[in-house]
Structure formats: structure tokens, C-alpha cells
Design an enzyme around this catalytic site. Structure first.
Site, PDB file in Angstrom:
ATOM      1  N   GLU A 117       7.963   2.110  -5.803  1.00 39.87           N
ATOM      2  CA  GLU A 117       7.961   1.753  -4.384  1.00 39.87           C
ATOM      3  C   GLU A 117       8.021   3.004  -3.524  1.00 39.87           C
ATOM      4  OE1 GLU A 117       7.404   0.027  -1.999  1.00 39.87           O
ATOM      5  OE2 GLU A 117       8.464  -1.867  -1.906  1.00 39.87           O
ATOM      6  N   ASP A 118       7.601   2.871  -2.272  1.00 37.61           N
ATOM      7  CA  ASP A 118       7.713   3.990  -1.345  1.00 37.61           C
ATOM      8  C   ASP A 118       9.131   4.116  -0.808  1.00 37.61           C
ATOM      9  OD1 ASP A 118       7.481   1.601   0.039  1.00 37.61           O
ATOM     10  OD2 ASP A 118       6.022   2.323   1.499  1.00 37.61           O
ATOM     11  N   LYS A 160       0.823  -1.194   0.000  1.00 42.51           N
ATOM     12  CA  LYS A 160       0.000   0.000   0.000  1.00 42.51           C
ATOM     13  C   LYS A 160       0.868   1.260   0.000  1.00 42.51           C
ATOM     14  CE  LYS A 160      -3.326  -2.367   3.009  1.00 42.51           C
ATOM     15  NZ  LYS A 160      -3.851  -2.385   4.378  1.00 42.51           N
ATOM     16  N   PHE A 203      12.566   5.168  11.336  1.00 49.56           N
ATOM     17  CA  PHE A 203      11.289   4.653  10.855  1.00 49.56           C
ATOM     18  C   PHE A 203      10.409   5.833  10.445  1.00 49.56           C
ATOM     19  CE2 PHE A 203       7.116   2.842  10.772  1.00 49.56           C
ATOM     20  CZ  PHE A 203       7.364   1.684  10.050  1.00 49.56           C
ATOM     21  N   ASP A 263       3.362   3.885   6.614  1.00 47.66           N
ATOM     22  CA  ASP A 263       2.529   3.721   7.812  1.00 47.66           C
ATOM     23  C   ASP A 263       3.303   3.224   9.011  1.00 47.66           C
ATOM     24  OD1 ASP A 263       2.845   1.008   6.726  1.00 47.66           O
ATOM     25  OD2 ASP A 263       1.416   0.470   8.300  1.00 47.66           O
TER      26      ASP A 263
HETATM   27  P1  IMP Z   1      12.524  -3.730   2.536  1.00 51.28           P
HETATM   28  O1  IMP Z   1      12.045  -5.025   1.945  1.00 51.28           O
HETATM   29  O2  IMP Z   1      13.216  -3.948   3.855  1.00 51.28           O
HETATM   30  O3  IMP Z   1      13.401  -2.931   1.594  1.00 51.28           O
HETATM   31  O4  IMP Z   1      11.288  -2.855   2.932  1.00 51.28           O
HETATM   32  C1  IMP Z   1      10.338  -2.632   2.056  1.00 51.28           C
HETATM   33  C2  IMP Z   1       9.017  -2.196   2.639  1.00 51.28           C
HETATM   34  O5  IMP Z   1       8.995  -2.035   4.044  1.00 51.28           O
HETATM   35  C3  IMP Z   1       8.761  -0.860   2.061  1.00 51.28           C
HETATM   36  O6  IMP Z   1       8.160  -0.994   0.812  1.00 51.28           O
HETATM   37  C4  IMP Z   1       7.839  -0.255   3.095  1.00 51.28           C
HETATM   38  O7  IMP Z   1       6.507  -0.592   2.796  1.00 51.28           O
HETATM   39  C5  IMP Z   1       8.280  -0.863   4.391  1.00 51.28           C
HETATM   40  N1  IMP Z   1       9.181   0.069   5.120  1.00 51.28           N
HETATM   41  C6  IMP Z   1      10.534   0.060   5.155  1.00 51.28           C
HETATM   42  N2  IMP Z   1      11.020   1.071   5.904  1.00 51.28           N
HETATM   43  C7  IMP Z   1       9.926   1.763   6.333  1.00 51.28           C
HETATM   44  C8  IMP Z   1       9.765   2.953   7.147  1.00 51.28           C
HETATM   45  O8  IMP Z   1      10.705   3.611   7.605  1.00 51.28           O
HETATM   46  N3  IMP Z   1       8.481   3.328   7.373  1.00 51.28           N
HETATM   47  C9  IMP Z   1       7.400   2.668   6.878  1.00 51.28           C
HETATM   48  N4  IMP Z   1       7.505   1.570   6.117  1.00 51.28           N
HETATM   49  C10 IMP Z   1       8.767   1.112   5.850  1.00 51.28           C
HETATM   50 MG    MG Z   2       6.390  -0.516   0.161  1.00 53.36          MG
END
Ligand code: IMP
Ligand code: MG
Length: 175
Positions: A96-97, A40, A150, A157
Site C-alpha cells: 500500500e502507499d 493506484k 494530506f 494523488d
Molecule cells: P485509509 O483507508 O483511510 O487508511 O486510506 C487509504 C487510502 O487513502 C490510501 O491507500 C490512499 O490511497 C488514500 N490516502 C490516505 N491518505 C492520503 C494522503 O495523505 N494523500 C493521498 N492519498 C491518501
Molecule cells: Mg492506496
């Protein structure tokens, strides 16, 4: 609700998104692209970014999750809904976010490579938390390099909350 310390105000986010869109407009020219929004978190970024793209765009939405509900990743990517059209021979832009550990990005790129022979696959992320990276992956494009905090807001979120904020920040004194 917790107090949010603003890191990226609304205007700065929008400026960076327009800059990124210009780069994408230059790279793709008039070629059609499939913009794949990773739900999301990337919903706000995707809708604002695509409004500035000039080429023909088809939008797709997939849903992945790796979080336990709070601020820690489970380390395992869960494909909640990853149904996609035939992307063989297409230009694919994943949106991606945030790239944190990079596990989600790696999972997605591997998934696309296993299932399709795309014409191009590019990965763009609003935020890049480079210092948290464990997977060997870099986004092709990103708007901000973020500290290992974070973050919440503008799609991001904490336990489902704060996605609707116009800015991005962090929780100053978590309850
Ligand atoms: P990754 O797989 O560890 O790179 O993380 C990917 C997903 O985790 C992202 O697409 C976010 O949805 C979530 N995420 C990672 N860091 C944060 C943060 O600081 N705040 C909120 N969501 C996060
Ligand atoms: Mg994400």
C-alpha cells in the site's frame, strides 16, 4: 498547479525502500511470494520495492477506492477490481502507499482471511499516518511515519494529480 513542499526527497525514499526490501529478503528467504499492489496509489512504491526482492515474486494488482476525489475519505471502501488468483497456502504481501484511517487495510486483510487460507499475510505500506487511525490495524512494515497532512507525490494523488512526482510532499497553499 499548487506549490508542493517536499517532505521526503527521492533519494531518501529509495534508501528506505532498499532497507525494507532487505528485511523482506531476510523474512521470506527463498520462499515464493505474491506481491499485491493496491492501485493506484501504491504503483510507484511497488515497482521500486519488487526490484530489490530476491525471492520468486508474482505480482498482482487490485484496485480499491475510498476517496471522494479531494482530500477526504468517504469512510467506505469500494472494491473497484479485486480479482485475485488462488492464494491458498501462499505467502501474500500486500503493498500500500499509505495507511491513514486503516479502513482500507482492514478491508483487505478481512477479504483475504474470508476467501483464502494463506500461508502468511503481511501488510507493508510506504507511509503510516498513525495519528489518523480509526481501525484497529497496524502495517507489518512501513518506511515512514507521516504527520496527519494530506500528502502527494510518488503515487499519492490530489484529485488525480501529482502521482508522477519523484518525491513526496504536501500542498503548501491549496488554491
Ligand atoms: P485509509 O483507508 O483511510 O487508511 O486510506 C487509504 C487510502 O487513502 C490510501 O491507500 C490512499 O490511497 C488514500 N490516502 C490516505 N491518505 C492520503 C494522503 O495523505 N494523500 C493521498 N492519498 C491518501
Ligand atoms: Mg492506496
Amino acid at each position: 498547479m499548487n506549490e508542493i513542499k517536499i517532505l521526503y526527497p527521492q533519494e531518501i525514499i529509495q534508501e528506505k525502500i532498499e532497507e525494507l526490501a532487505q528485511k523482506l529478503n531476510k523474512f521470506y528467504g527463498n520462499e515464493e511470494i505474491y506481491a499485491i499492489c493496491v492501485l493506484k496509489g501504491a504503483v510507484m512504491f511497488t515497482v521500486d520495492l519488487v526490484k530489490h526482492l530476491n525471492m520468486p515474486v508474482k505480482m498482482e494488482f487490485i484496485r480499491l477506492s475510498s476517496y471522494n476525489g479531494g482530500t477526504t475519505t468517504s469512510g467506505k471502501v469500494n472494491a473497484v477490481d479485486i480479482s485475485l488468483p488462488d492464494l491458498n497456502g501462499k505467502n501474500v504481501l500486500i503493498i500500500e502507499d499509505i495507511v491513514d484511517t486503516g479502513l482500507t487495510a482492514k478491508f483487505l486483510i478481512d477479504f483475504l482471511n474470508c476467501n483464502f487460507h494463506t500461508k502468511t499475510t503481511k501488510f507493508c505500506s510506504l507511509l503510516d499516518k498513525k495519528s489518523a487511525r480509526t481501525a484497529d490495524i497496524e502495517p507489518d512494515y512501513y518506511c515512514f511515519e507521516a504527520d496527519d497532512k494530506f500528502l502527494v507525490g510518488y503515487g499519492l494523488d490530489y484529485d488525480g494529480y501529482y502521482r508522477n512526482l519523484k518525491c513526496i510532499g504536501y500542498i503548501e497553499n491549496p488554491e
